[in-house]
Design a protein around this motif. Structure first.
Motif, PDB file in Angstrom:
ATOM      1  N   THR A   1      31.064  74.642  51.342  1.00  0.00           N
ATOM      2  CA  THR A   1      30.027  74.197  52.271  1.00  0.00           C
ATOM      3  C   THR A   1      30.176  74.896  53.615  1.00  0.00           C
ATOM      4  O   THR A   1      29.181  75.339  54.201  1.00  0.00           O
ATOM      5  CB  THR A   1      30.068  72.670  52.442  1.00  0.00           C
ATOM      6  N   LYS A   2      31.394  75.018  54.109  1.00  0.00           N
ATOM      7  CA  LYS A   2      31.624  75.729  55.380  1.00  0.00           C
ATOM      8  C   LYS A   2      31.148  77.174  55.285  1.00  0.00           C
ATOM      9  O   LYS A   2      30.495  77.682  56.198  1.00  0.00           O
ATOM     10  CB  LYS A   2      33.108  75.721  55.749  1.00  0.00           C
ATOM     11  N   ARG A   3      31.489  77.837  54.195  1.00  0.00           N
ATOM     12  CA  ARG A   3      31.100  79.240  54.021  1.00  0.00           C
ATOM     13  C   ARG A   3      29.580  79.378  53.968  1.00  0.00           C
ATOM     14  O   ARG A   3      28.998  80.251  54.615  1.00  0.00           O
ATOM     15  CB  ARG A   3      31.729  79.800  52.744  1.00  0.00           C
ATOM     16  N   LEU A   4      28.921  78.496  53.215  1.00  0.00           N
ATOM     17  CA  LEU A   4      27.469  78.537  53.113  1.00  0.00           C
ATOM     18  C   LEU A   4      26.821  78.291  54.471  1.00  0.00           C
ATOM     19  O   LEU A   4      25.931  79.031  54.890  1.00  0.00           O
ATOM     20  CB  LEU A   4      26.969  77.513  52.097  1.00  0.00           C
TER      21      LEU A   4
ATOM     22  N   ASP B   1      24.335  74.795  68.759  1.00  0.00           N
ATOM     23  CA  ASP B   1      23.457  74.143  69.732  1.00  0.00           C
ATOM     24  C   ASP B   1      21.984  74.239  69.354  1.00  0.00           C
ATOM     25  O   ASP B   1      21.165  73.497  69.885  1.00  0.00           O
ATOM     26  CB  ASP B   1      23.669  74.731  71.126  1.00  0.00           C
ATOM     27  N   ASP B   2      21.642  75.165  68.453  1.00  0.00           N
ATOM     28  CA  ASP B   2      20.251  75.323  68.014  1.00  0.00           C
ATOM     29  C   ASP B   2      19.873  74.350  66.900  1.00  0.00           C
ATOM     30  O   ASP B   2      18.692  74.195  66.589  1.00  0.00           O
ATOM     31  CB  ASP B   2      20.017  76.749  67.509  1.00  0.00           C
ATOM     32  N   LEU B   3      20.862  73.722  66.285  1.00  0.00           N
ATOM     33  CA  LEU B   3      20.598  72.829  65.153  1.00  0.00           C
ATOM     34  C   LEU B   3      20.002  71.505  65.616  1.00  0.00           C
ATOM     35  O   LEU B   3      20.483  70.883  66.562  1.00  0.00           O
ATOM     36  CB  LEU B   3      21.875  72.573  64.360  1.00  0.00           C
TER      37      LEU B   3
ATOM     38  N   ALA C   1      34.287  65.133  47.798  1.00  0.00           N
ATOM     39  CA  ALA C   1      34.165  65.121  49.262  1.00  0.00           C
ATOM     40  C   ALA C   1      32.692  65.138  49.640  1.00  0.00           C
ATOM     41  O   ALA C   1      31.840  65.562  48.856  1.00  0.00           O
ATOM     42  CB  ALA C   1      34.868  66.335  49.859  1.00  0.00           C
ATOM     43  N   PHE C   2      32.417  64.689  50.849  1.00  0.00           N
ATOM     44  CA  PHE C   2      31.071  64.772  51.399  1.00  0.00           C
ATOM     45  C   PHE C   2      30.872  66.163  51.983  1.00  0.00           C
ATOM     46  O   PHE C   2      31.683  66.603  52.807  1.00  0.00           O
ATOM     47  CB  PHE C   2      30.859  63.739  52.511  1.00  0.00           C
ATOM     48  N   PRO C   3      29.810  66.877  51.610  1.00  0.00           N
ATOM     49  CA  PRO C   3      29.569  68.184  52.216  1.00  0.00           C
ATOM     50  C   PRO C   3      29.450  68.131  53.740  1.00  0.00           C
ATOM     51  O   PRO C   3      29.865  69.065  54.430  1.00  0.00           O
ATOM     52  CB  PRO C   3      28.255  68.644  51.568  1.00  0.00           C
ATOM     53  N   ALA C   4      28.931  67.048  54.279  1.00  0.00           N
ATOM     54  CA  ALA C   4      28.808  66.936  55.735  1.00  0.00           C
ATOM     55  C   ALA C   4      30.170  66.960  56.424  1.00  0.00           C
ATOM     56  O   ALA C   4      30.265  67.345  57.592  1.00  0.00           O
ATOM     57  CB  ALA C   4      28.048  65.670  56.104  1.00  0.00           C
ATOM     58  N   ALA C   5      31.230  66.575  55.709  1.00  0.00           N
ATOM     59  CA  ALA C   5      32.574  66.623  56.301  1.00  0.00           C
ATOM     60  C   ALA C   5      32.936  68.049  56.707  1.00  0.00           C
ATOM     61  O   ALA C   5      33.630  68.264  57.705  1.00  0.00           O
ATOM     62  CB  ALA C   5      33.601  66.072  55.320  1.00  0.00           C
ATOM     63  N   ALA C   6      32.440  69.034  55.956  1.00  0.00           N
ATOM     64  CA  ALA C   6      32.695  70.436  56.288  1.00  0.00           C
ATOM     65  C   ALA C   6      32.056  70.798  57.623  1.00  0.00           C
ATOM     66  O   ALA C   6      32.645  71.520  58.433  1.00  0.00           O
ATOM     67  CB  ALA C   6      32.165  71.340  55.188  1.00  0.00           C
TER      68      ALA C   6
ATOM     69  N   GLY D   1      32.913  71.698  63.753  1.00  0.00           N
ATOM     70  CA  GLY D   1      32.565  71.410  65.135  1.00  0.00           C
ATOM     71  C   GLY D   1      31.182  70.841  65.376  1.00  0.00           C
ATOM     72  O   GLY D   1      30.727  70.786  66.504  1.00  0.00           O
ATOM     73  N   MET D   2      30.496  70.406  64.346  1.00  0.00           N
ATOM     74  CA  MET D   2      29.146  69.871  64.504  1.00  0.00           C
ATOM     75  C   MET D   2      29.155  68.355  64.686  1.00  0.00           C
ATOM     76  O   MET D   2      28.434  67.626  64.012  1.00  0.00           O
ATOM     77  CB  MET D   2      28.283  70.262  63.308  1.00  0.00           C
ATOM     78  N   ALA D   3      29.947  67.896  65.622  1.00  0.00           N
ATOM     79  CA  ALA D   3      30.090  66.459  65.846  1.00  0.00           C
ATOM     80  C   ALA D   3      28.857  65.846  66.505  1.00  0.00           C
ATOM     81  O   ALA D   3      28.640  64.641  66.400  1.00  0.00           O
ATOM     82  CB  ALA D   3      31.328  66.181  66.687  1.00  0.00           C
TER      83      ALA D   3
END
Length: 126
Positions: free
Chosen positions: A24-27, A40-42, A56-61, A66-68
């Motif tokens: 997920t991180k790589r994608l 910041d654009d998301l 695991a939850f993909p959002a955990a990646a 750093g997308m807190a």
């Protein structure tokens, strides 16, 4: 500036926490890089996973990346017979100056078969 949808998918080799988070991180990184989009654009990100991915939850990646402060949501894909197994999909909503025709959607590894027209584009497949 417009809000555009960035799509991508990756097929994982196995159902493990390392595979889900790493893939997920790589994608996500490849999707953002291919479109010149930063955290910041998301606006928000939706992750889906096939029913055979439960480690695991993909959002955990994304949180680890750093997308807190970005709204994230996970959902399960429909369990359609014959569907490609072990796939994480992402739909990211981002503010960008890019017109729709210039958005690069990214399909990695075995997921390239889902959208061969997109996988052949820059940033579309490894």
């Amino acid at each position: 500036m417009a809000v555009r949808g960035l799509r991508g998918a990756v097929q994982l080799r196995e159902d493990s926490e390392d595979a889900v988070v790493g893939g997920t991180k790589r994608l996500l990184k490849d999707m953002l890089d291919a479109n010149g989009v930063g955290h910041d654009d998301l606006v928000s990100v939706l992750f889906t996973a096939t029913p055979d991915l439960r480690s695991a939850f993909p959002a955990a990646a994304a949180r680890e990346a750093g997308m807190a402060d970005t709204p994230l949501m996970c959902a399960q894909e429909l369990d359609v017979p014959g569907a490609l197994p072990r796939v994480v999909r992402i739909l990211a909503h981002a503010e960008t100056e890019l017109p729709k025709r210039d958005i690069h959607h990214v399909y990695l590894d075995g997921a390239a078969v889902l959208r061969p027209d997109q996988a052949a584009r820059p940033g579309g497949s490894e």
